[in-house]
Scaffold this motif. Structure first.
Motif, PDB file in Angstrom:
ATOM      1  N   THR A  50     -17.421  67.094  -6.893  1.00 26.60           N
ATOM      2  CA  THR A  50     -16.686  66.563  -7.624  1.00 26.60           C
ATOM      3  C   THR A  50     -16.246  64.905  -7.116  1.00 26.60           C
TER       4      THR A  50
ATOM      5  N   THR B  16     -22.792  59.230  -8.587  1.00 30.23           N
ATOM      6  CA  THR B  16     -23.341  59.386  -9.888  1.00 30.23           C
ATOM      7  C   THR B  16     -22.539  58.527 -11.110  1.00 30.23           C
ATOM      8  N   SER B  17     -21.411  58.367 -10.988  1.00 28.63           N
ATOM      9  CA  SER B  17     -20.481  57.384 -11.758  1.00 28.63           C
ATOM     10  C   SER B  17     -20.200  56.165 -11.124  1.00 28.63           C
TER      11      SER B  17
ATOM     12  N   GLN C 295     -16.280  71.425 -13.533  1.00 26.07           N
ATOM     13  CA  GLN C 295     -17.483  70.666 -12.929  1.00 26.07           C
ATOM     14  C   GLN C 295     -18.147  70.115 -14.448  1.00 26.07           C
TER      15      GLN C 295
ATOM     16  N   THR D 248     -18.782  61.547 -16.361  1.00 27.44           N
ATOM     17  CA  THR D 248     -19.617  60.669 -15.593  1.00 27.44           C
ATOM     18  C   THR D 248     -20.530  60.201 -16.594  1.00 27.44           C
ATOM     19  N   GLU D 249     -21.277  61.009 -17.402  1.00 27.71           N
ATOM     20  CA  GLU D 249     -22.312  60.327 -18.439  1.00 27.71           C
ATOM     21  C   GLU D 249     -21.643  59.658 -19.674  1.00 27.71           C
TER      22      GLU D 249
ATOM     23  N   GLN E 231     -19.592  62.896  -7.024  1.00 27.53           N
ATOM     24  CA  GLN E 231     -19.728  62.470  -8.730  1.00 27.53           C
ATOM     25  C   GLN E 231     -18.800  61.254  -8.906  1.00 27.53           C
TER      26      GLN E 231
ATOM     27  N   GLN F 191     -16.205  67.194 -15.389  1.00 28.93           N
ATOM     28  CA  GLN F 191     -16.542  65.979 -14.538  1.00 28.93           C
ATOM     29  C   GLN F 191     -17.901  65.459 -14.937  1.00 28.93           C
ATOM     30  N   LYS F 192     -18.828  66.282 -15.241  1.00 27.78           N
ATOM     31  CA  LYS F 192     -20.126  65.885 -15.505  1.00 27.78           C
ATOM     32  C   LYS F 192     -20.180  64.856 -17.173  1.00 27.78           C
TER      33      LYS F 192
END
Length: 351
Positions: free
Chosen positions: A247, A281-282, A99, A106-107, A264, A102-103
């Motif tokens: 995710t 979020t992405s 996770q 995304t960022e 995400q 994945q974050k």
């Protein structure tokens, strides 16, 4: 002496004579002399601005390259750590590290090249599939399944046709291999092969599970809870209402569907004539798609705030209108394959 004085006077007069023939300035000539320097000044200012823009662009590119190099190194370290945990470590720790991976992706999307984003998404999807396969491998088999097989064998009857799965195993559609990111074996929960039915899973059944919807026709699916991943494959004319997914969501080979998704990462492949209401979020990604449209996520149900908190999704961050089309490389024209749903056509009440 007088002759010498007269000669000197004549010489002085000759020196002054040319001044009498100097033409006077024509009207406007002075203004033109002033305009010319102003024009040169403007050109010089524009040139300086162009130089400054180029300098800023080079600096931004240098920063972007540095960020990209940092991401590649950090992503590789985290990926190796997740792979090691999947091989011989606690699965909960592997899920937490995955996770985090994945974050990180995304960022970092805002400064990564499209091919880097795609490589990262594929790596995360593969690891998610490996995690689901390991969980299933370690899950004890249910005893009642063996008793049911023995009872059917004893009766000597012909095998009954398989019924649509309800909160159970979903088989892949005939003639299709596993979709990208799916585990090699059967999924842990989901629905398949149903037609014209109302299907539903609740929080206890969904909590951090990997869910697959496959081969559905004209169904309405409600997934109230926090799943880990969601795969929607080969569905036609379906409505899918889904709570927050921790995710990724993969939609593959669907048409004429209405999908309400919070996640995400959203990837959509080989999909036509479908509408998406998303909280993502992405940046969403489409590939080999046509006539797909997007609007913000609007579904709600009792307990959804708790599910969002469990999923780790940021409700204040939604890139529903930022979509990357991997089949459209032009930067000066929008992709013809996707659009935004007009406000007056958006659905706000789903019950």
């Amino acid at each position: 002496m007088e002759a010498a004085g007269e000669a000197a006077a004549a010489a002085a007069e000759e020196l002054r004579a040319p001044a009498a023939f100097v033409a006077p300035l024509q009207p406007g000539t002075a203004a033109a002399a002033v305009v010319l320097p102003e024009r040169l000044q403007r050109r010089e200012a524009e040139r300086q601005q162009g130089v400054e823009r180029q300098r800023q662009k080079k600096e931004a590119q240098a920063v972007k390259e540095e960020q990209s190099e940092f991401f590649v190194a950090a992503f590789a370290r985290e990926r190796e750590a997740v792979e090691a945990l999947l091989a011989a470590g606690p699965l909960e720790e592997a899920a937490a590290r995955l996770q985090g991976l994945q974050k990180l992706l995304t960022e970092s999307v805002r400064f990564l090249a499209p091919y880097e984003v795609r490589q990262g998404q594929e790596a995360v999807a593969r690891l998610q599939g490996d995690l689901a396969a390991r969980r299933q491998q370690l899950q004890p088999k249910k005893k009642f399944a063996f008793r049911a097989l023995k009872r059917e064998a004893a009766a000597g009857s012909e095998p009954r046709p398989a019924e649509p799965a309800r909160a159970a195993t979903a088989a892949p559609a005939p003639g299709h291999g596993p979709a990208e990111g799916e585990p090699g074996g059967p999924p842990l929960c989901g629905f398949s092969g149903a037609e014209g039915e109302e299907l539903e899973l609740g929080p206890a059944e969904l909590l951090q599970r990997d869910v697959v919807l496959a081969g559905l026709r004209g169904c309405r699916v409600r997934l109230r809870g926090n799943a880990n991943t969601l795969r929607v494959r080969d569905c036609r004319g379906c409505t899918v209402l889904c709570g927050p997914v921790s995710t990724s969501v993969l939609v593959d080979g669907c048409s004429d569907c209405l999908l309400v998704l919070a996640c995400q990462q959203l990837r959509t492949h080989r999909t036509r004539d479908s509408r998406f209401y998303v909280q993502v979020t992405s940046r969403a990604v489409i590939e080999d798609c046509a006539t797909v449209s997007f609007a913000p996520y609007t579904w709600s149900y009792p307990g959804i705030e708790r599910d969002f908190e469990s999923s780790g999704l940021d409700r204040n961050r939604n890139n529903w209108n930022l979509v990357d089309d991997f089949d459209w490389l032009a930067t000066d024209k929008p992709s013809p394959n996707w659009s935004l749903i007009p406000e007056q056509e958006r659905i706000s009440c789903w019950d």
